[in-house]
Design a protein around this motif. Sequence first.
Motif, PDB file in Angstrom:
ATOM      1  N   ASN A 169       0.820  -1.209   0.000  1.00 44.70           N
ATOM      2  CA  ASN A 169       0.000   0.000   0.000  1.00 44.70           C
ATOM      3  C   ASN A 169       0.858   1.265   0.000  1.00 44.70           C
ATOM      4  O   ASN A 169       0.518   2.247  -0.656  1.00 44.70           O
ATOM      5  N   TYR A 170       1.973   1.224   0.703  1.00 46.06           N
ATOM      6  CA  TYR A 170       2.866   2.378   0.740  1.00 46.06           C
ATOM      7  C   TYR A 170       3.465   2.633  -0.646  1.00 46.06           C
ATOM      8  O   TYR A 170       3.519   3.769  -1.110  1.00 46.06           O
ATOM      9  N   LEU A 171       3.899   1.568  -1.305  1.00 44.37           N
ATOM     10  CA  LEU A 171       4.447   1.725  -2.651  1.00 44.37           C
ATOM     11  C   LEU A 171       3.405   2.254  -3.622  1.00 44.37           C
ATOM     12  O   LEU A 171       3.714   3.048  -4.520  1.00 44.37           O
ATOM     13  N   ARG A 172       2.165   1.847  -3.464  1.00 43.76           N
ATOM     14  CA  ARG A 172       1.102   2.330  -4.340  1.00 43.76           C
ATOM     15  C   ARG A 172       0.866   3.829  -4.188  1.00 43.76           C
ATOM     16  O   ARG A 172       0.469   4.496  -5.140  1.00 43.76           O
ATOM     17  N   LEU A 173       1.117   4.360  -2.990  1.00 44.80           N
ATOM     18  CA  LEU A 173       0.794   5.755  -2.696  1.00 44.80           C
ATOM     19  C   LEU A 173       1.982   6.713  -2.765  1.00 44.80           C
ATOM     20  O   LEU A 173       1.787   7.926  -2.756  1.00 44.80           O
ATOM     21  N   HIS A 174       3.220   6.205  -2.791  1.00 45.53           N
ATOM     22  CA  HIS A 174       4.396   7.070  -2.685  1.00 45.53           C
ATOM     23  C   HIS A 174       5.351   6.854  -3.858  1.00 45.53           C
ATOM     24  O   HIS A 174       6.077   5.855  -3.904  1.00 45.53           O
ATOM     25  N   ASP A 175       5.346   7.806  -4.774  1.00 45.22           N
ATOM     26  CA  ASP A 175       6.199   7.710  -5.958  1.00 45.22           C
ATOM     27  C   ASP A 175       7.679   7.608  -5.602  1.00 45.22           C
ATOM     28  O   ASP A 175       8.420   6.859  -6.242  1.00 45.22           O
ATOM     29  N   ASP A 176       8.117   8.345  -4.582  1.00 39.46           N
ATOM     30  CA  ASP A 176       9.535   8.332  -4.221  1.00 39.46           C
ATOM     31  C   ASP A 176       9.967   6.952  -3.729  1.00 39.46           C
ATOM     32  O   ASP A 176      11.042   6.453  -4.085  1.00 39.46           O
ATOM     33  N   ALA A 177       9.137   6.310  -2.922  1.00 40.98           N
ATOM     34  CA  ALA A 177       9.456   4.969  -2.418  1.00 40.98           C
ATOM     35  C   ALA A 177       9.440   3.958  -3.561  1.00 40.98           C
ATOM     36  O   ALA A 177      10.307   3.087  -3.645  1.00 40.98           O
ATOM     37  N   ARG A 178       8.457   4.089  -4.444  1.00 35.85           N
ATOM     38  CA  ARG A 178       8.353   3.186  -5.589  1.00 35.85           C
ATOM     39  C   ARG A 178       9.584   3.330  -6.485  1.00 35.85           C
ATOM     40  O   ARG A 178      10.158   2.339  -6.940  1.00 35.85           O
ATOM     41  N   GLU A 179      10.031   4.567  -6.699  1.00 38.07           N
ATOM     42  CA  GLU A 179      11.207   4.811  -7.532  1.00 38.07           C
ATOM     43  C   GLU A 179      12.476   4.253  -6.876  1.00 38.07           C
ATOM     44  O   GLU A 179      13.302   3.626  -7.545  1.00 38.07           O
ATOM     45  N   LEU A 180      12.632   4.455  -5.582  1.00 38.59           N
ATOM     46  CA  LEU A 180      13.783   3.906  -4.854  1.00 38.59           C
ATOM     47  C   LEU A 180      13.807   2.380  -4.972  1.00 38.59           C
ATOM     48  O   LEU A 180      14.844   1.777  -5.269  1.00 38.59           O
ATOM     49  N   TYR A 181      12.660   1.767  -4.757  1.00 36.32           N
ATOM     50  CA  TYR A 181      12.574   0.311  -4.814  1.00 36.32           C
ATOM     51  C   TYR A 181      12.868  -0.195  -6.228  1.00 36.32           C
ATOM     52  O   TYR A 181      13.632  -1.136  -6.427  1.00 36.32           O
ATOM     53  N   GLU A 182      12.286   0.450  -7.217  1.00 37.37           N
ATOM     54  CA  GLU A 182      12.487   0.034  -8.601  1.00 37.37           C
ATOM     55  C   GLU A 182      13.958   0.180  -9.015  1.00 37.37           C
ATOM     56  O   GLU A 182      14.521  -0.732  -9.631  1.00 37.37           O
ATOM     57  N   ASN A 183      14.582   1.290  -8.669  1.00 37.05           N
ATOM     58  CA  ASN A 183      15.989   1.490  -9.023  1.00 37.05           C
ATOM     59  C   ASN A 183      16.888   0.452  -8.350  1.00 37.05           C
ATOM     60  O   ASN A 183      17.826  -0.059  -8.964  1.00 37.05           O
ATOM     61  N   THR A 184      16.586   0.125  -7.110  1.00 37.72           N
ATOM     62  CA  THR A 184      17.345  -0.902  -6.387  1.00 37.72           C
ATOM     63  C   THR A 184      17.192  -2.245  -7.083  1.00 37.72           C
ATOM     64  O   THR A 184      18.180  -2.958  -7.313  1.00 37.72           O
ATOM     65  N   LYS A 185      15.980  -2.589  -7.428  1.00 40.91           N
ATOM     66  CA  LYS A 185      15.718  -3.869  -8.109  1.00 40.91           C
ATOM     67  C   LYS A 185      16.445  -3.944  -9.444  1.00 40.91           C
ATOM     68  O   LYS A 185      17.070  -4.957  -9.770  1.00 40.91           O
ATOM     69  N   LYS A 186      16.382  -2.862 -10.213  1.00 41.45           N
ATOM     70  CA  LYS A 186      17.023  -2.865 -11.534  1.00 41.45           C
ATOM     71  C   LYS A 186      18.536  -3.044 -11.414  1.00 41.45           C
ATOM     72  O   LYS A 186      19.139  -3.769 -12.210  1.00 41.45           O
ATOM     73  N   GLU A 187      19.132  -2.384 -10.453  1.00 40.07           N
ATOM     74  CA  GLU A 187      20.580  -2.495 -10.261  1.00 40.07           C
ATOM     75  C   GLU A 187      20.961  -3.921  -9.834  1.00 40.07           C
ATOM     76  O   GLU A 187      21.890  -4.517 -10.378  1.00 40.07           O
ATOM     77  N   LEU A 188      20.227  -4.466  -8.883  1.00 42.94           N
ATOM     78  CA  LEU A 188      20.529  -5.817  -8.386  1.00 42.94           C
ATOM     79  C   LEU A 188      20.234  -6.892  -9.435  1.00 42.94           C
ATOM     80  O   LEU A 188      20.907  -7.923  -9.478  1.00 42.94           O
ATOM     81  N   ALA A 189      19.227  -6.667 -10.272  1.00 42.32           N
ATOM     82  CA  ALA A 189      18.829  -7.665 -11.274  1.00 42.32           C
ATOM     83  C   ALA A 189      19.923  -7.937 -12.294  1.00 42.32           C
ATOM     84  O   ALA A 189      19.942  -9.000 -12.923  1.00 42.32           O
ATOM     85  N   LYS A 190      20.855  -7.012 -12.448  1.00 42.23           N
ATOM     86  CA  LYS A 190      21.947  -7.181 -13.412  1.00 42.23           C
ATOM     87  C   LYS A 190      22.960  -8.232 -12.979  1.00 42.23           C
ATOM     88  O   LYS A 190      23.700  -8.760 -13.802  1.00 42.23           O
TER      89      LYS A 190
END
Length: 192
Positions: free
Chosen positions: A138-159
């Motif tokens: 629910n927090y990720l759905r409501l907070h663009d900054d948290a969603r962006e932080l999480y997405e950037n972390t995932k993309k970096e680690l996925a490599k």
Amino acid sequence: MTELTDEYIKKVVVSGNIEHNQTILLKPYDDKWPVLFEREKNRISKILKERALMIEHIGSTSVPGLTAKPIIDILLVVEDAGKEELYVNDLCEHGYILRIKEPDFENHHMFKGPDTDINLHVFSKDSKEIEKYLLFRNYLRLHDDARELYENTKKELAKKTWKYVQNYADAKSEVVQKILSDAIQENKTNQE
């Protein structure tokens, strides 16, 4: 949160290939993900009826706009996940495959789906994990900054190449804990 050891991972996996040994495939958000979840929710509801106390779409595919592994994570809450006779056989008879059994982690069980790539996570109704999953989503759905932080972390680690997918999940722990902490604080403030 501590990283899971090879020994622990091998102990709790009851079926399927446990080693990944490659990078993590991430896909842009797909509008089909909620549709796939609803289909699974309906199927699980028909199988377990009133024994399914809650069925929720969780994980990255439940957050509109978030890049994710294209696997639908589902939270299933039952009365007591330790009483396997109440749900395991019924799910397996309908094509679900029990992959993980963690008696030392709140009796968590995880199934793969019969025809859709899902992770069906089963917990007891009194599990602390339920609120964590829902607050995080629910927090990720409501907070663009948290969603962006999480997405950037995932993309970096996925490599990186990961022996187990769980190692990738563990590597996200610090960011997940930060976001969850913010979500808990916001929830507490809203309740005051």
